[in-house]
Scaffold this motif. Structure first.
Motif, short mmCIF file in Angstrom:
data_model
loop_
_atom_site.label_atom_id
_atom_site.label_comp_id
_atom_site.label_asym_id
_atom_site.label_seq_id
_atom_site.Cartn_x
_atom_site.Cartn_y
_atom_site.Cartn_z
N LEU A 107 -6.94 16.98 -12.68
CA LEU A 107 -5.90 16.01 -13.02
C LEU A 107 -5.57 16.00 -14.50
N LEU A 108 -6.55 16.24 -15.35
CA LEU A 108 -6.28 16.22 -16.78
C LEU A 108 -5.31 17.33 -17.20
N GLU A 109 -5.12 18.31 -16.34
CA GLU A 109 -4.21 19.42 -16.66
C GLU A 109 -2.79 19.15 -16.18
N GLN A 110 -2.56 17.98 -15.53
CA GLN A 110 -1.25 17.72 -14.94
C GLN A 110 -0.26 17.12 -15.93
N GLY A 111 -0.71 16.70 -17.10
CA GLY A 111 0.18 16.29 -18.19
C GLY A 111 1.16 15.19 -17.83
N MET A 112 2.46 15.48 -18.00
CA MET A 112 3.52 14.49 -17.80
C MET A 112 3.57 13.95 -16.38
N ALA A 113 3.26 14.79 -15.41
CA ALA A 113 3.29 14.34 -14.01
C ALA A 113 2.29 13.20 -13.80
N LEU A 114 1.09 13.34 -14.37
CA LEU A 114 0.06 12.31 -14.22
C LEU A 114 0.44 11.04 -14.99
N LEU A 115 1.00 11.21 -16.21
CA LEU A 115 1.43 10.04 -16.98
C LEU A 115 2.54 9.29 -16.26
N GLU A 165 0.83 -1.20 0.00
CA GLU A 165 0.00 0.00 0.00
C GLU A 165 0.87 1.26 0.00
N ALA A 166 1.91 1.24 0.85
CA ALA A 166 2.80 2.41 0.92
C ALA A 166 3.56 2.60 -0.38
N MET A 167 4.05 1.49 -0.96
CA MET A 167 4.80 1.59 -2.22
C MET A 167 3.92 2.11 -3.35
N ILE A 168 2.68 1.59 -3.43
CA ILE A 168 1.78 2.00 -4.51
C ILE A 168 1.52 3.49 -4.46
N LEU A 169 1.55 4.05 -3.26
CA LEU A 169 1.26 5.48 -3.13
C LEU A 169 2.54 6.33 -3.11
N LEU A 170 3.52 5.91 -2.30
CA LEU A 170 4.70 6.75 -2.09
C LEU A 170 5.53 6.95 -3.35
N ILE A 171 5.88 5.86 -4.02
CA ILE A 171 6.79 5.98 -5.15
C ILE A 171 6.15 6.75 -6.31
N PRO A 172 4.95 6.36 -6.78
CA PRO A 172 4.32 7.17 -7.84
C PRO A 172 4.00 8.59 -7.37
N GLY A 173 3.61 8.73 -6.07
CA GLY A 173 3.27 10.05 -5.56
C GLY A 173 4.47 10.98 -5.53
N PHE A 232 -4.84 -8.35 -14.53
CA PHE A 232 -6.11 -7.98 -13.90
C PHE A 232 -5.90 -6.85 -12.89
N ASP A 233 -4.76 -6.90 -12.17
CA ASP A 233 -4.44 -5.83 -11.22
C ASP A 233 -4.29 -4.49 -11.95
N TRP A 234 -3.63 -4.50 -13.09
CA TRP A 234 -3.49 -3.28 -13.89
C TRP A 234 -4.85 -2.75 -14.33
N LEU A 235 -5.73 -3.67 -14.73
CA LEU A 235 -7.08 -3.27 -15.14
C LEU A 235 -7.82 -2.59 -14.00
N VAL A 236 -7.76 -3.20 -12.81
CA VAL A 236 -8.47 -2.65 -11.65
C VAL A 236 -7.92 -1.27 -11.29
N PHE A 270 2.97 9.24 -13.05
CA PHE A 270 2.30 8.58 -11.92
C PHE A 270 1.74 7.23 -12.37
N PHE A 271 1.06 7.21 -13.52
CA PHE A 271 0.51 5.97 -14.06
C PHE A 271 1.61 4.94 -14.31
N ALA A 272 2.66 5.35 -15.02
CA ALA A 272 3.72 4.42 -15.43
C ALA A 272 4.42 3.81 -14.23
N VAL A 273 4.79 4.65 -13.26
CA VAL A 273 5.49 4.14 -12.07
C VAL A 273 4.57 3.23 -11.26
N LEU A 274 3.30 3.57 -11.21
CA LEU A 274 2.34 2.75 -10.47
C LEU A 274 2.27 1.34 -11.05
#
Length: 558
Positions: free
Chosen positions: A138-146, A114-122, A182-186, A148-152
């Motif tokens: 969030l849609l205005e955050q651009g590269m930062a949000l992308l 739980e901590a890793m999923i939040l801390l590292i991408p955050g 399936f985890d990625w989908l969720v 976040f997704f990739a690291v997550l």
């Protein structure tokens, strides 16, 4: 020792993370709005109470509420939210021993993930200039949000490696890949609904959050139905076909073999046992269908049985009862235990296990429990058939095989050339009518019972002793040379044996006729010859003797 090592690793790692959360929380106690925080927690708690399960993993969808808290207030409140929701999820099974063991071994791992999923991408999101706050878009955050997704997604993949290191989890690679997808989908759905929820809150306040929550609930319900995959349904259909096959089997040995063979084709089974209890007796069968010695696991489960559960699943070795672990010669992670399924005459239970984690699904556990019901009913039917057959082949007074059993036995032997020469003894108790007239029929019955038991002790284990009728007993023997000697042995033992109770003791003699054949002959002919030998050679010559048909002249018979 291995389990202690995993426990030390897990709880030490958890302590470091938890200490950091407490310190950070203490530093920023008044930095966010508690009303919205607890509202988000309440919605999340409703979600985690009914998780979506794939193999041994529970998908609670609570990360959406953690992400929402992060984008509203930052890392520390989001970490607190994650821990509260994890505790809520674990508390739902605290009433069961398995649930408490699961908490002991899995809560530290879940905390770290739980901590890793939040801390590292955050941290990556904040490092790249991502914004947080109640008014964030969030849609205005651009590269930062992308980013976040990739690291997550990378962290989710690493979490499977971490679970193997901390708790020794074993998941076959193909299955791990399916679970990860399936985890990625969720998580993707959770991120999507996080963005929708934030926008809805900014537009409609708490009503917007509630609406988003209801939409996600509907999506979760549809995913829950979708998790009953075609593969699972195929296995359920296989179990249904196996039930039909079991109900047509008329032999207990074949029934048990078919049960194990069919079950191994449906689920992963590396070790297993089946227990059948009848009255005061219990029989264990291994996976080959052979009767096995007593299984320690069964007695452990019997002592710690939860009467309220028809079955229970172990998804990981850490969930097993400690006494069960002592009996394991190799590490099996998954296990399914079916509590005793009862019918009128028996109770059937079983346990299967395998090395992979989460090998048994809840839906299949329900069907295997029903399969054991069919097995129990089939055993009851076989027992009833065997009882009726036994009664039809058994003399009710002496409990010896009767004339019908004799005909069945000799029919099988007479068709086998290896049975020849075959000798048949006909034993008739002398003056038995006088015994009945003098001492009563009850006493005479006791004499017949005792005589039958004596004959059974005197012959070989494989020989058949039958009560042919009245005071006559018949038993065949496949050895001509020993025929007369055996007859004489029986005659002498009978004569020397005192019959009756302590108050009344009598001696009984017998006339014995013997016939030997060297090739196929009708049983009635053989018995007629033995009867003639008994009357002409024994009774007509003073009784209490043995006579062979070949020694009896035709003229004397006439």
């Amino acid at each position: 020792m291995r389990f202690r090592k995993y426990l030390v690793r897990s709880w030490l790692s958890w302590s470091l993370v938890f200490a950091g959360i407490i310190y950070s929380t203490w530093q920023s106690m008044g930095a966010f709005e508690w009303t919205l925080f607890w509202f988000i927690y309440t919605l999340g708690a409703l979600f985690v109470m009914n998780p979506l399960k794939r193999r041994h993993l529970h998908f609670t969808f609570h990360e959406m509420f953690v992400f929402m808290t992060f984008f509203f207030y930052g890392l520390v409140p989001a970490l607190i939210m994650g821990q509260l929701l994890l505790l809520t999820f674990q508390a739902r099974s605290f009433t069961k021993r398995v649930g408490r063991r699961r908490f002991l071994h899995f809560y530290p791992l879940n905390t770290l993930i739980e901590a890793m999923i939040l801390l590292i991408p955050g941290l990556v999101y904040l490092r790249l200039g991502g914004q947080i706050g109640p008014s964030v878009h969030l849609l205005e955050q651009g590269m930062a949000l992308l980013a976040f997704f990739a690291v997550l997604y990378l962290v989710l993949g690493f979490s499977f490696v971490l679970s193997r290191f901390l708790i020794g989890e074993r998941i076959p690679l193909p299955i791990m890949w399916r679970l990860l997808r399936f985890d990625w989908l969720v998580v993707s759905l959770e991120l999507l609904f996080t963005m929708v929820a934030i926008e809805a809150y900014q537009l409609f306040g708490y009503v917007g959050l509630m609406t988003t929550f209801l939409l996600l609930s509907l999506l979760k319900m549809s995913l829950s139905k979708a998790t009953e995959t075609e593969e699972t349904q195929t296995k359920i259909d296989q179990i249904e076909r196996l039930k039909e096959q079991l109900y047509r089997v008329d032999s207990e040995t074949l029934l048990i073999e078919k049960f194990w063979n069919g079950l191994r084709e449906i689920v992963e089974v590396e070790r297993g046992w089946l227990q059948v209890n009848r009255d005061s007796s219990r029989t264990f069968y291994d996976m080959t269908g052979r009767a096995d010695r007593a299984v320690p696991d069964a007695y452990t489960l019997e002592r710690h049985r939860d009467a309220g559960e028809t079955y229970f699943l172990y998804d990981s070795l850490h969930e097993w009862h400690p006494e069960l672990l002592v009996h394991q010669t190799e590490l099996h992670q998954s296990a399914l235990v079916i509590q005793p399924v009862r019918s009128t005459t028996n109770a059937v239970s079983c346990m299967i296990s395998t090395t992979a984690n989460g090998a048994y699904e809840e839906a299949l556990a329900v069907e295997i429990h029903r399969l054991l019901k069919t097995l129990s009913w089939s055993l009851e039917r076989i027992d009833e058939r065997d009882r009726l057959q036994h009664e039809s082949l058994t003399d009710p007074l002496t409990a010896l095989p009767n004339q019908r059993a004799l005909r069945r036995w000799t029919k099988e032997r007479m068709n086998d050339v290896a049975s020849y020469p075959l000798s048949v003894f006909l034993v008739d108790l002398d003056h038995f009518k006088a015994v009945n007239d003098t001492y009563g029929h009850a006493f005479g019955d006791e004499v017949l019972i005792e005589a039958g038991a004596l004959f059974t002790r005197l012959v070989r284990t494989g020989d058949l002793v039958t009560r042919y009728g009245g005071e006559e007993f018949v038993f065949p023997r496949t050895n001509e040379q020993a025929a007369i000697l055996t007859g004489e042995k029986i005659r002498q033992a009978l004569k020397a044996h005192p019959f009756g109770t302590e108050g009344v003791r009598i001696n009984v003699t017998a006339s014995i006729g013997v016939e030997t054949i060297h090739e196929y002959e009708e049983l009635d002919t053989v018995l007629r010859n033995a009867d003639r030998a008994m009357y002409v050679g024994a009774k007509f010559n003073g009784r209490d003797r043995v006579a062979h048909y070949r020694d009896t002249s035709t003229e004397r018979i006439q």
